[in-house]
Design an enzyme around this catalytic site. Structure first.
Site, short mmCIF file in Angstrom:
data_model
loop_
_atom_site.label_atom_id
_atom_site.label_comp_id
_atom_site.label_asym_id
_atom_site.label_seq_id
_atom_site.Cartn_x
_atom_site.Cartn_y
_atom_site.Cartn_z
N SER A 164 -34.00 -20.57 -35.87
CA SER A 164 -34.87 -20.80 -34.72
C SER A 164 -34.14 -20.43 -33.42
CB SER A 164 -35.35 -22.25 -34.71
OG SER A 164 -36.43 -22.42 -33.83
N ASP A 208 -44.03 -20.99 -42.38
CA ASP A 208 -43.56 -21.40 -41.06
C ASP A 208 -44.75 -21.53 -40.11
OD1 ASP A 208 -42.27 -21.87 -38.68
OD2 ASP A 208 -40.84 -20.24 -38.89
N HIS A 223 -40.48 -24.33 -41.30
CA HIS A 223 -39.61 -23.76 -40.27
C HIS A 223 -38.13 -23.99 -40.55
CE1 HIS A 223 -38.77 -22.06 -36.39
NE2 HIS A 223 -38.18 -23.17 -35.95
#
EC number: 3.1.1.-
Length: 330
Positions: A157, A279, A307
């Site tokens: 991320s 995700d 995620h």
């Protein structure tokens, strides 16, 4: 007359670290928030006991000194392989790697898990700047002081954004990149940097709140029971209990954050781009875009994961990292 011949021994194949940390009765470092006692996840509890602080020299702005920086060090430092260095997501900590870290060690990979400056469990009572440049410089000084070899830098991320930003500035410090559900195209903190500090602090208090964190957790994971989500939420906000956290977060917000999109096409390191099948936070289309813009990348998808696949599907992530490190994948 011949001069004396000096025989230099080769470096040892591995160096064993000595871990020195003051712990409480349950084995947790005393600098961790007391709320660690309420965590139920056995992987988080086990990894928390290995968190240490190491001095990292830092000179940024008016700050001069060493930051006692939290991380998880490998038990053995190898000399013939690139170390794996794990970053974490936005506003998180090294505990994010609680299910993956032990498996990487079992795969005989020298593995570090590092708390990015301004997050995690470092000692920031004397607060340095916590903008993107300071985070980058802090990571470089830690690498230069302790790791000292090109590394396989892993970022999920926003951690992927941190990794791209670092690699663009210090390419010599990186061997390969692993970018997981990369949030690399965001344009900083946007108009948040224009907020008055009083409003910024109010926003940060909201960011810390349990309901908002629980909602983010529900979105982040593919499928997990409510009780597990509650515990994982508490793990994810544990570092928010550090006394300096609000000040560090506000400093980052008003600094403008990260904007690395223009750097991506200049990264020529071998890169593994990882996206998750389910995700709900970062679109897989951004991973495909990243694959197309990077000069030397491959893409792999993790099934049955949201995620944070390194929490939900750690065996798959470890297999990808291990194969990528050994050259089997690329």
């Amino acid at each position: 007359m011949m001069g004396s011949l000096k025989i230099i021994s080769p470096p040892p194949p591995a160096t064993r670290f000595r871990q020195r940390v003051t712990a409480n009765g349950d084995g947790f470092p005393t600098f961790l928030p007391k709320e660690i006692q309420n965590i139920k996840d056995p992987f988080a509890r086990a990894l928390a006991q290995r968190i240490v602080r190491i001095p990292v020299p830092l000179q940024m702005g008016n700050f001069r000194g060493s930051v006692m920086s939290s991380c998880i060090k490998p038990l053995v430092q190898l000399h013939d392989k690139s170390p794996v260095v794990l970053l974490h997501c936005f506003d998180s900590s090294c505990l994010e790697w609680r299910r993956t870290y032990p498996l990487l060690e079992q795969a005989c990979l020298e593995t570090w898990a590092i708390d990015v400056l301004g997050w995690g469990f470092s000692d920031l009572e004397k607060l340095p700047p916590c903008d993107a440049a300071s985070k980058r410089h802090h990571l470089f000084e830690l690498w230069k002081t302790y790791i000292k070899r090109p590394m396989i830098l892993v970022g999920p991320s926003l951690g992927a954004t941190v990794a791209v930003d670092f690699t663009a500035t210090y390419p010599e410090a990186v061997d390969k990149l692993v970018l997981i559900n990369a949030n690399a195209y965001s344009e900083g903190t946007g108009r948040l940097k224009e907020l008055p500090k009083s409003i910024a602090y109010a926003g940060v208090k909201l960011l810390k709140s349990f309901p908002l964190r629980l909602l983010a957790n529900v979105l982040a994971f593919c499928s997990s029971p409510l009780s597990e989500n509650i515990d994982w939420t508490n793990i994810g906000r544990l570092h928010c209990q550090m006394p300096w956290w609000e000040d560090a977060m506000v400093d980052f917000m008003i600094s403008g954050g990260y904007n690395v999109a223009s750097h991506i096409k200049h990264i020529d390191h071998k890169t593994l781009v990882v996206c998750s099948e389910n995700d709900q936070i970062v679109s897989n289309q951004l991973s495909v875009k990243l694959l197309c813009e990077l000069a030397n990348a491959v893409l792999r998808e993790v099934p049955d994961s949201g995620h944070l696949p390194h929490v939900e599907n750690p065996k798959h992530i470890v297999k990808l990292i291990s194969d990528f490190a050994s050259g089997k994948l690329y």
